[in-house]
Design an enzyme around this catalytic site. Structure first.
Site, PDB file in Angstrom:
ATOM      1  N   CYS A 187      12.476  23.393  17.009  1.00 19.96           N
ATOM      2  CA  CYS A 187      12.784  23.836  17.879  1.00 19.96           C
ATOM      3  C   CYS A 187      13.979  25.064  17.571  1.00 19.96           C
ATOM      4  O   CYS A 187      15.046  24.889  17.058  1.00 19.96           O
ATOM      5  CB  CYS A 187      12.990  24.272  19.241  1.00 19.96           C
ATOM      6  SG  CYS A 187      11.236  22.567  19.855  1.00 19.96           S
ATOM      7  N   GLU A 247      23.300  10.008  19.355  1.00 21.38           N
ATOM      8  CA  GLU A 247      23.676   9.803  20.616  1.00 21.38           C
ATOM      9  C   GLU A 247      23.091   9.306  21.621  1.00 21.38           C
ATOM     10  O   GLU A 247      21.910   9.558  21.462  1.00 21.38           O
ATOM     11  CB  GLU A 247      24.063  11.628  20.293  1.00 21.38           C
ATOM     12  CG  GLU A 247      25.131  11.670  19.764  1.00 21.38           C
ATOM     13  CD  GLU A 247      25.250  13.183  19.398  1.00 21.38           C
ATOM     14  OE1 GLU A 247      26.886  13.623  20.031  1.00 21.38           O
ATOM     15  OE2 GLU A 247      24.324  14.224  19.599  1.00 21.38           O
ATOM     16  N   CYS A 290      19.738   9.140  29.119  1.00 20.50           N
ATOM     17  CA  CYS A 290      18.972   9.950  27.926  1.00 20.50           C
ATOM     18  C   CYS A 290      18.927   9.373  26.728  1.00 20.50           C
ATOM     19  O   CYS A 290      19.977   9.688  25.336  1.00 20.50           O
ATOM     20  CB  CYS A 290      20.238  11.641  27.906  1.00 20.50           C
ATOM     21  SG  CYS A 290      18.546  12.791  26.702  1.00 20.50           S
ATOM     22  N   CYS A 317      21.698  19.422  27.444  1.00 22.83           N
ATOM     23  CA  CYS A 317      20.397  19.494  27.033  1.00 22.83           C
ATOM     24  C   CYS A 317      20.513  19.882  25.500  1.00 22.83           C
ATOM     25  O   CYS A 317      21.457  21.376  25.776  1.00 22.83           O
ATOM     26  CB  CYS A 317      19.693  20.977  27.732  1.00 22.83           C
ATOM     27  SG  CYS A 317      19.168  18.896  29.567  1.00 22.83           S
ATOM     28  N   CYS A 345      14.547  15.491  13.974  1.00 23.93           N
ATOM     29  CA  CYS A 345      14.227  16.183  14.650  1.00 23.93           C
ATOM     30  C   CYS A 345      13.527  16.884  13.511  1.00 23.93           C
ATOM     31  O   CYS A 345      14.051  17.851  12.925  1.00 23.93           O
ATOM     32  CB  CYS A 345      14.725  16.328  15.791  1.00 23.93           C
ATOM     33  SG  CYS A 345      13.143  16.783  16.407  1.00 23.93           S
ATOM     34  N   CYS A 381      17.351  24.811  19.632  1.00 23.91           N
ATOM     35  CA  CYS A 381      17.544  23.217  19.763  1.00 23.91           C
ATOM     36  C   CYS A 381      18.895  22.929  18.781  1.00 23.91           C
ATOM     37  O   CYS A 381      18.040  23.262  17.422  1.00 23.91           O
ATOM     38  CB  CYS A 381      17.088  22.916  19.675  1.00 23.91           C
ATOM     39  SG  CYS A 381      17.562  20.460  19.784  1.00 23.91           S
TER      40      CYS A 381
HETATM   41  N1  SAH Z   1      11.157  16.592  22.054  1.00 20.67           N
HETATM   42  C1  SAH Z   1      10.829  16.008  22.934  1.00 20.67           C
HETATM   43  C2  SAH Z   1      12.324  15.990  22.996  1.00 20.67           C
HETATM   44  C3  SAH Z   1      13.977  16.278  22.704  1.00 20.67           C
HETATM   45  S1  SAH Z   1      13.935  17.992  23.588  1.00 20.67           S
HETATM   46  C4  SAH Z   1      10.813  17.353  23.950  1.00 20.67           C
HETATM   47  O1  SAH Z   1      10.825  18.395  22.461  1.00 20.67           O
HETATM   48  O2  SAH Z   1      10.975  17.434  24.595  1.00 20.67           O
HETATM   49  C5  SAH Z   1      14.754  18.071  25.167  1.00 20.67           C
HETATM   50  C6  SAH Z   1      14.682  18.710  25.851  1.00 20.67           C
HETATM   51  O3  SAH Z   1      16.314  19.681  26.109  1.00 20.67           O
HETATM   52  C7  SAH Z   1      13.246  19.435  25.848  1.00 20.67           C
HETATM   53  O4  SAH Z   1      12.706  20.382  27.098  1.00 20.67           O
HETATM   54  C8  SAH Z   1      14.345  20.539  24.893  1.00 20.67           C
HETATM   55  O5  SAH Z   1      13.500  21.902  24.864  1.00 20.67           O
HETATM   56  C9  SAH Z   1      15.521  20.903  25.475  1.00 20.67           C
HETATM   57  N2  SAH Z   1      16.634  21.517  24.830  1.00 20.67           N
HETATM   58  C10 SAH Z   1      16.666  21.773  23.425  1.00 20.67           C
HETATM   59  N3  SAH Z   1      18.224  22.947  23.154  1.00 20.67           N
HETATM   60  C11 SAH Z   1      18.173  23.065  24.638  1.00 20.67           C
HETATM   61  C12 SAH Z   1      19.195  23.604  24.836  1.00 20.67           C
HETATM   62  N4  SAH Z   1      20.132  24.093  24.173  1.00 20.67           N
HETATM   63  N5  SAH Z   1      19.602  23.956  26.060  1.00 20.67           N
HETATM   64  C13 SAH Z   1      18.843  23.847  26.722  1.00 20.67           C
HETATM   65  N6  SAH Z   1      18.047  23.298  26.815  1.00 20.67           N
HETATM   66  C14 SAH Z   1      16.988  22.326  25.217  1.00 20.67           C
END
Ligand code: SAH
Length: 345
Positions: free
Chosen positions: A114, A90, A103, A334, A110, A117
């Protein structure tokens, strides 16, 4: 077949020398490819027929295909792109008042794991090639062309961990930043990482003026390790010095991203710990309203809590902002990126 969209000018120049062409050929090709947007070698009228035949035989200019397209009420566009091997990723266009921000995803799935996420629910299948990431922008630019617009800013914050695909991401950044290619200014490009210390240091030595964002999300190891598996391998006492080294080398300020999770990391005590932790680094904080992901039980912090947290940080001398939200009605916000259409979820 080598996809020319994935080559930096420097790599294309070496390739031209290998092909017994002049180095200048590379600049000529860049002009055709990016400035004129030509996708067919036969349209490159100032290149000899014999060399065009070589190009057709060994090289290609292929962009990802649009599998699905969704448009939100705020103008956000989410594309599910299909790569040549069928892999789907995406990519999202957001319309800020200062420009068109894309973006970009850097991996298919991935592995960082986390816990909050959605992207990580789909395990990593493979890295994206640099031409596929460049392709994300080219496809979006094609859509914007009719409105006489184009992408002006890039954030590598889609699915994937860019520093787990370091070389391809750096080539991608060099290509889109090149004056003769997409000419997107370094200060308009941001790479976001979950925090891999050796890559953060390396990134600081690339001589690029690109922005760096660090997904921090917790101000102590106990909590960060619960939220982010990567912290068990690279705890804060390794991450923060790496960020400091990056700042010393690159001379650039960093942004810490901090998702506000209700009752988890959103108290004023967390704010106190956070300001203390990042003191040695020259940084901004970007507070991110959490977008609920059905499966995991985390929830967005209340707006008053977020503002109180921000006020605390501001009072303690840290520039803090709250991230604007886009595309919530099409799951384009995000952490919501995931190829639902694949039927894996
Ligand atoms: N792997 C990289 C880039 C992808 S994630 C990183 O960790 O930075 C991009 C951003 O979105 C990160 O800050 C991540 O923590 C955030 N993110 C992930 N899930 C989210 C959610 N459900 N709501 C808001 N931000 C989220």
């Amino acid at each position: 077949m080598i996809n020319l969209y994935g080559l930096t000018l420097q790599k294309l120049e070496s390739l031209m020398l290998e092909e017994k062409q002049s180095k200048f050929r590379a600049k000529q090709l860049f002009t055709w490819i990016y400035e004129k947007g030509v996708t067919n070698f036969d349209d490159m009228s100032d290149i000899s027929k014999s060399f065009r035949d070589v190009l057709k035989e060994k090289y290609c200019l292929e962009k990802p295909a649009i599998f699905t397209k969704q448009e939100a009420s705020d103008g956000t566009v989410k594309l599910l792109l299909e790569m040549k091997d069928g892999a789907k990723v995406e990519t999202v266009l957001m319309r800020y008042n200062y420009g068109n921000v894309i973006c970009v995803s850097s991996q298919v799935g991935c592995n960082m794991g986390c816990s909050f996420c959605a992207s990580g629910l789909l395990k990593k299948q493979r890295n994206l090639e640099s031409h596929e990431m460049v392709g994300e922008i080219l496809v979006m630019n094609d859509l914007l062309k009719s409105a006489n617009e184009k992408i002006t800013h890039v954030v590598v914050m889609g699915t994937g961990e860019p520093f787990d695909n370091y070389d391809n991401v750096i080539d991608f950044v060099r290509i889109i930043n090149d004056q003769k290619a997409l000419a997107i200014g370094a200060r308009h490009i941001t790479v976001s990482t979950c925090g891999i210390p050796d890559k953060i240091r390396k990134y600081g030595q690339e001589g690029l003026q690109i922005n760096l964002a660090i997904s921090l999300h917790a101000p102590n190891n106990e909590l960060r390790s619960k939220l982010m598996k990567v912290n068990r391998a690279y705890p804060l006492e390794e991450l923060i010095p790496a960020v400091k080294d990056y700042i010393d080398h690159a001379g650039r300020r960093v942004t810490y991203e901090y998702i506000m999770l209700k009752g988890v990391n959103d108290s004023l005590e967390h704010a106190r710990q956070l300001c203390e932790l990042i003191k040695p680094t020259y940084a901004y904080i970007n507070l991110i309203p959490y977008n609920d992901v059905l499966e995991n039980g985390y929830h967005r912090a209340d707006s008053e809590t977020v503002h109180a947290f921000m006020d605390y940080c501001l009072k303690h001398g840290v520039q803090t902002t709250i991230r604007k939200e886009f595309g919530t009605d099409i799951d384009a916000a995000c952490g919501q990126l995931r190829a639902k259409q694949e039927g894996k979820l």
